[in-house]
Design an enzyme around this catalytic site. Structure first.
Site, PDB file in Angstrom:
ATOM      1  N   HIS A 364       0.801  -1.225   0.000  1.00  0.00           N
ATOM      2  CA  HIS A 364       0.000   0.000   0.000  1.00  0.00           C
ATOM      3  C   HIS A 364       0.832   1.273   0.000  1.00  0.00           C
ATOM      4  O   HIS A 364       0.419   2.290  -0.549  1.00  0.00           O
ATOM      5  CB  HIS A 364      -1.037  -0.048   1.112  1.00  0.00           C
ATOM      6  CG  HIS A 364      -2.172  -0.937   0.725  1.00  0.00           C
ATOM      7  ND1 HIS A 364      -2.131  -2.291   0.931  1.00  0.00           N
ATOM      8  CD2 HIS A 364      -3.317  -0.675   0.043  1.00  0.00           C
ATOM      9  CE1 HIS A 364      -3.234  -2.831   0.427  1.00  0.00           C
ATOM     10  NE2 HIS A 364      -3.972  -1.874  -0.116  1.00  0.00           N
ATOM     11  N   ARG A 471      -9.749   4.839  -0.277  1.00  0.00           N
ATOM     12  CA  ARG A 471      -9.295   3.862   0.731  1.00  0.00           C
ATOM     13  C   ARG A 471      -9.428   4.503   2.112  1.00  0.00           C
ATOM     14  O   ARG A 471      -8.502   5.169   2.582  1.00  0.00           O
ATOM     15  CB  ARG A 471      -7.843   3.460   0.474  1.00  0.00           C
ATOM     16  CG  ARG A 471      -7.631   2.617  -0.758  1.00  0.00           C
ATOM     17  CD  ARG A 471      -6.181   2.177  -0.889  1.00  0.00           C
ATOM     18  NE  ARG A 471      -6.001   1.119  -1.864  1.00  0.00           N
ATOM     19  CZ  ARG A 471      -5.704   1.321  -3.146  1.00  0.00           C
ATOM     20  NH1 ARG A 471      -5.550   2.532  -3.620  1.00  0.00           N
ATOM     21  NH2 ARG A 471      -5.555   0.287  -3.972  1.00  0.00           N
ATOM     22  N   ARG A 507     -14.832   3.033   0.248  1.00  0.00           N
ATOM     23  CA  ARG A 507     -14.740   1.637   0.656  1.00  0.00           C
ATOM     24  C   ARG A 507     -14.749   1.564   2.172  1.00  0.00           C
ATOM     25  O   ARG A 507     -14.061   2.355   2.830  1.00  0.00           O
ATOM     26  CB  ARG A 507     -13.462   1.038   0.105  1.00  0.00           C
ATOM     27  CG  ARG A 507     -13.249  -0.389   0.569  1.00  0.00           C
ATOM     28  CD  ARG A 507     -12.107  -1.037  -0.141  1.00  0.00           C
ATOM     29  NE  ARG A 507     -10.826  -0.524   0.312  1.00  0.00           N
ATOM     30  CZ  ARG A 507      -9.661  -0.917  -0.202  1.00  0.00           C
ATOM     31  NH1 ARG A 507      -9.650  -1.769  -1.208  1.00  0.00           N
ATOM     32  NH2 ARG A 507      -8.526  -0.434   0.248  1.00  0.00           N
ATOM     33  N   GLU A 605     -12.290  -9.520  -5.354  1.00  0.00           N
ATOM     34  CA  GLU A 605     -10.827  -9.542  -5.204  1.00  0.00           C
ATOM     35  C   GLU A 605     -10.291 -10.841  -4.625  1.00  0.00           C
ATOM     36  O   GLU A 605      -9.106 -10.972  -4.365  1.00  0.00           O
ATOM     37  CB  GLU A 605     -10.321  -8.326  -4.420  1.00  0.00           C
ATOM     38  CG  GLU A 605     -11.018  -8.035  -3.125  1.00  0.00           C
ATOM     39  CD  GLU A 605     -10.495  -6.768  -2.435  1.00  0.00           C
ATOM     40  OE1 GLU A 605      -9.492  -6.195  -2.859  1.00  0.00           O
ATOM     41  OE2 GLU A 605     -11.128  -6.380  -1.443  1.00  0.00           O
ATOM     42  N   ASP A 629      -5.437  -7.538  -5.237  1.00  0.00           N
ATOM     43  CA  ASP A 629      -5.585  -8.736  -4.416  1.00  0.00           C
ATOM     44  C   ASP A 629      -5.935  -9.945  -5.262  1.00  0.00           C
ATOM     45  O   ASP A 629      -5.446 -11.044  -5.024  1.00  0.00           O
ATOM     46  CB  ASP A 629      -6.662  -8.516  -3.342  1.00  0.00           C
ATOM     47  CG  ASP A 629      -6.061  -7.824  -2.124  1.00  0.00           C
ATOM     48  OD1 ASP A 629      -4.984  -8.252  -1.689  1.00  0.00           O
ATOM     49  OD2 ASP A 629      -6.654  -6.844  -1.641  1.00  0.00           O
ATOM     50  N   ARG A 639       1.652 -10.005  -2.530  1.00  0.00           N
ATOM     51  CA  ARG A 639       1.869  -8.716  -3.204  1.00  0.00           C
ATOM     52  C   ARG A 639       2.906  -7.855  -2.493  1.00  0.00           C
ATOM     53  O   ARG A 639       3.350  -6.839  -3.005  1.00  0.00           O
ATOM     54  CB  ARG A 639       0.537  -7.951  -3.329  1.00  0.00           C
ATOM     55  CG  ARG A 639      -0.083  -7.627  -1.986  1.00  0.00           C
ATOM     56  CD  ARG A 639      -1.521  -7.138  -2.115  1.00  0.00           C
ATOM     57  NE  ARG A 639      -1.618  -5.709  -2.320  1.00  0.00           N
ATOM     58  CZ  ARG A 639      -2.768  -5.039  -2.330  1.00  0.00           C
ATOM     59  NH1 ARG A 639      -3.922  -5.690  -2.186  1.00  0.00           N
ATOM     60  NH2 ARG A 639      -2.786  -3.745  -2.510  1.00  0.00           N
ATOM     61  N   CYS A 676     -10.705  -1.226  -9.948  1.00  0.00           N
ATOM     62  CA  CYS A 676      -9.978  -0.202  -9.197  1.00  0.00           C
ATOM     63  C   CYS A 676      -8.602  -0.692  -8.771  1.00  0.00           C
ATOM     64  O   CYS A 676      -7.949  -0.105  -7.921  1.00  0.00           O
ATOM     65  CB  CYS A 676     -10.782   0.269  -7.993  1.00  0.00           C
ATOM     66  SG  CYS A 676     -11.207  -1.066  -6.871  1.00  0.00           S
TER      67      CYS A 676
HETATM   68  C1  PEP Z   1      -7.247  -4.293  -4.879  1.00  0.00           C
HETATM   69  O1  PEP Z   1      -7.024  -5.242  -4.137  1.00  0.00           O
HETATM   70  O2  PEP Z   1      -7.094  -4.337  -6.117  1.00  0.00           O
HETATM   71  C2  PEP Z   1      -7.684  -3.001  -4.328  1.00  0.00           C
HETATM   72  C3  PEP Z   1      -8.063  -2.031  -5.119  1.00  0.00           C
HETATM   73  O3  PEP Z   1      -7.641  -2.852  -2.989  1.00  0.00           O
HETATM   74  P1  PEP Z   1      -6.296  -2.652  -2.147  1.00  0.00           P
HETATM   75  O4  PEP Z   1      -5.164  -2.450  -3.107  1.00  0.00           O
HETATM   76  O5  PEP Z   1      -6.477  -1.484  -1.253  1.00  0.00           O
HETATM   77  O6  PEP Z   1      -6.182  -3.936  -1.404  1.00  0.00           O
HETATM   78 MG    MG Z   2      -7.739  -5.192  -2.105  1.00  0.00          MG
END
Ligand code: PEP
Ligand code: MG
Length: 758
Positions: A364, A471, A507, A605, A629, A639, A676
């Site tokens: 993140h 977020r 979200r 996801e 995800d 990730r 997204c």
């Molecule tokens: C994702 O998982 O693609 C997403 C948009 O949420 P985050 O990256 O905050 O987990």
């Molecule tokens: Mg995610």
């Protein structure tokens, strides 16, 4: 044997420099394997040969002078084959090369194993014996295991060593020292390293030159005084409950801090020029190393005490130190683990780049960096954090490389790229208010992902038509406790207000995984498969309800709020969340608020969600794919882990097929589907998603103009054709190559590659 192995690795990893690390290795291995010789050869990039760096058993004069190229001698053979060579009579082998200065003619048997780090052969570890005999399997296994474990330690010590060399005034400075990481956010930065250490984390305290030695000593003594006081208080309060010998431990503790123990050494190092925190780290590390090597369990335990004392003193030093670091005008912020809170600490006009030793491109911190448009490198695991503060760096956010102490030629090459970036940026500004429309008239809305308030103005400035993912955990992460309903509401309202009448998708709290709240720790073995997203908030309805109420209140009068649910794996989670949202709406209406139920959507996801898209679609107003995800779960690739960053491929055929399937399933229920995840921010990814039928793409604000320009230069027919071709392919690398070829045919600039000096 396992114990011996652990001990050697532990000891080597705290060795003060490369030379002592290598000498330790050869001594310990020779002793524990009872061999006559142990030597280590390392690759010297300057003359492209392997150099004898340390030996126990061969003539010491040969250290530094024996140099072998790959494929020269048995050492070269080990390098060439990148596998162990085990011979009972080395001199009989066709590759044997006699080097007189070593005195190795006396030894018959030879076992050499490669030292491999990130697929590169760093060097070779060799043991030799007079007897004509093959080393047995367990000996070979021991050496292979040891070498695998030491490779990272050696790489790190080598890097630190090269920097130390630069500091020795009489030595020729090493320039363009390169460290590899993972590209986190594209772009180039040239600036000065500023290391930030999390509170009371001794290991990541950098060395810094003391500006005022007397002041550093005074603050160290003040911190000591406070720690002594604390220990006495604890000792007194436990006095009733402790036996005499346990009480004596407190005295031992206090004595460790005396002038003729730790304190004296720290002060001596401050006088040598290191600041108090750095001097403390050096002394504590050295003592911890010595104690942890001891065989006596009582004395070994003292290592823990010293560490604890060190942490306590450091905490007071940090508390008393300047709360605001002195950031240079072009700061490249470096941390062991970059957090959103750290990003916010540097004045934005000074921050030009970011480097994190841990984490990967979809962590993140990297996602936020992309949204802010700050070139970033993640997972620079070999970067010597303690030696880097204050040095000039070039950061290449395209290739994931950091160069320390760049020379003039390298600087010139990167200054050219920086200039090119600025020109491209200026060109893209011209299409800010134009729609994302293909040459044959197909339009697709481009929205943005946000998290910080600063994102909002930036997003509008770059032509965003809505927020596809806000977020909400980000504002939670940069605080010290849960924000109240009113505080949350104020924060959310700023996003809704700034974007009104454009839609804003909020979200619900998605904590867990790599998003920890300092005040709500979740300790898990496997956090990405653990208590995350909706799982946490459904278990804590008070947190969920407060948040939903705050969102609804924030949206009062604007009518542009959409609520989105993360990490949903089954319909009952969706039903439960829907029920709670309904309850919050009713309660607020009863309290007299003028609100109605907002549009509610679900994120797809996790793989389980892919196969339930139609069921989900019947329960919500929209679907949004979280490809970050989804990719990690489909490919079973963390990730956040730089070691497997190469395996995290968005163009993997399985990922593309899943994305295509989701879009068609959602449309069967006439529910709009968007994305997204970061894939939408890549020009190639955006084209494929548009062809799959995604109704909207939400991306980082930085890349939005580039994606728009890409869409404006193709026809929908071209994109459909590309998708058909790609879906028929079965190899991610080939897919990526094809996409890049198409993009360059369209004249879409791929990241510039610097023409680097030889
Ligand atoms: C994702 O998982 O693609 C997403 C948009 O949420 P985050 O990256 O905050 O987990
Ligand atoms: Mg995610």
């Amino acid at each position: 044997m396992l114990d011996v192995l652990r001990k050697i690795v532990q000891e080597v990893s705290v060795a003060p420099d490369l030379e002592s690390a290598l000498n330790l290795i050869v001594r310990r291995v020779q002793r524990s394997m009872s061999t006559e010789v142990c030597s280590v050869y390392l690759f010297d990039p300057c003359d492209q040969r392997y150099v004898l760096m340390a030996t126990e058993g061969l003539h010491q004069e040969s250290v530094g002078s024996v140099r072998l190229s790959a494929a020269e001698g048995l050492v070269g053979l080990v390098v060439d084959r990148a596998e162990p060579i085990n011979l009972e009579n080395a001199s009989q082998h066709s590759s044997f090369k006699y080097v007189e200065s070593t005195g190795e003619e006396r030894y018959s048997s030879f076992l050499g194993v490669p030292i491999i780090h990130h697929r590169d052969v760093l060097g070779v570890l060799v043991v030799q014996q007079k007897d004509i005999r093959r080393f047995d399997e367990s000996e070979e296994a021991f050496l292979v295991t040891l070498s695998a474990q030491l490779a990272g330690v050696i790489a790190h010590a080598e890097a630190t060593g090269s920097l130390a060399k630069n500091d020795a005034k009489d030595d020729k400075a090493v320039i363009d020292l390169r460290f590899e990481g993972v590209a986190g956010s594209s772009g180039v930065a040239i600036g000065i390293a500023t290391v930030v250490a999390p509170p009371a984390d001794l290991a990541s305290v950098p060395d810094k030159t003391a500006k005022d030695i007397d002041k550093e000593i005074a603050s160290f003594e003040e911190a000591l005084k406070l720690v002594r006081r604390d220990i006495k208080v604890v000792g007194r309060s436990l006095a009733q409950r402790l036996r005499a010998e346990e009480q004596a431990l407190f005295d031992v503790y206090l004595r460790m801090l005396d002038d003729n123990a730790l304190a004296g050494e720290v002060i001596a190092r401050i006088k040598n020029g290191n600041w108090a925190q750095g001097a403390l780290r050096e002394v504590v590390t050295e003592h911890v190393r010595q104690f942890s090597m001891m065989d006596d369990p009582y004395l070994r335990e003292r290592a823990t005490d010293i560490k604890d004392l060190g942490r306590r003193v450091l905490a007071y030093l940090q508390e008393a130190g300047p709360t605001e670091l002195d950031y240079p005008p072009e700061t490249i912020l470096i941390a062991d683990e970059l957090t959103p809170a750290m990003l916010g600490e540097v004045p934005s006009d000074k921050l030009v780049g970011l480097v994190s030793v841990h984490g990967s491109s979809n962590s993140h911190a990297a996602i936020l960096a992309r949204s802010m448009g700050i070139p970033t490198i993640m997972g620079a695991v070999d970067l010597p954090l303690t030696r880097i503060d204050g040095r000039e760096l070039v950061l290449d956010g395209y290739s994931g490389r950091v160069y320390v102490q760049p020379g003039e030629d390298l600087l010139a090459a990167y200054r050219d790229i920086l200039k090119g970036e600025q020109e491209e940026e200026a060109e893209l500004k011209a299409i800010k208010d134009l729609p994302a429309e293909t040459t044959d008239g197909y339009q697709i809305p481009l929205w943005v992902n946000t998290g910080l308030l600063a994102d909002v103005a930036r997003s509008l400035d770059r032509g965003a038509e809505g927020i596809g993912l806000y977020r909400t955990e980000v504002p939670f992460m940069i605080r010290e406790f849960f924000p109240s309903e009113q505080e949350q509401s104020q924060t959310y309202r700023k996003q809704l207000e700034a974007f009104h009448p454009r839609p804003v998708t909020m979200r619900t709290l998605d904590i867990g995984g790599d998003k920890a709240l300092p005040y709500f720790p979740i300790e898990e073995e496997n956090p990405f498969l653990g208590w995350r997203g909706i799982r946490v908030t459904l278990d804590h309805p008070e947190i969920f309800l407060v948040q939903v109420r705050a969102m609804l209140k924030a949206g009062e009068g604007y009518d542009n709020l959409r609520i989105m649910l993360p990490m949903v794996t089954s319909v009952h989670e969706l039903d439960e969340a829907n029920r709670q949202i309904g309850r919050a709406v009713r309660e607020l209406q009863e309290e007299g608020h003028d609100i109605k139920r907002p549009l509610v959507g679900v994120m797809v996801e996790v793989p389980a969600a892919v196969y339930q898209v139609r069921r989900f679609a019947r329960r919500v107003d929209f679907i949004s794919v979280g490809s970050n995800d989804l990719t990690q779960y489909l490919l079973a690739v963390d990730r956040n882990n730089p070691r497997v960053a190469d395996l995290y491929v968005s163009y993997h055929p399985a990922v593309l097929r899943a994305l295509n399937f989701i879009a068609s399933e959602a449309h069967k229920e006439n529910v709009p589907v968007s994305i997204c995840g970061e894939l939408a921010s890549e020009p190639g990814g955006a084209l494929l998603l548009m062809a799959m039928g995604y109704d909207m793409l939400s991306m980082n604000a930085t890349n939005l103009p580039k994606v728009k320009s890409t869409i404006r230069s193709v026809s929908k027919e071209d994109a459909d054709e590309l998708l058909a071709e790609v879906l028929a392919m079965d190899d991610a690398d080939k897919i990526k190559k094809l996409i890049n070829e198409r993009l360059s045919e369209l004249g879409i600039a791929l990241p510039a590659q610097p023409v680097l000096p030889e």
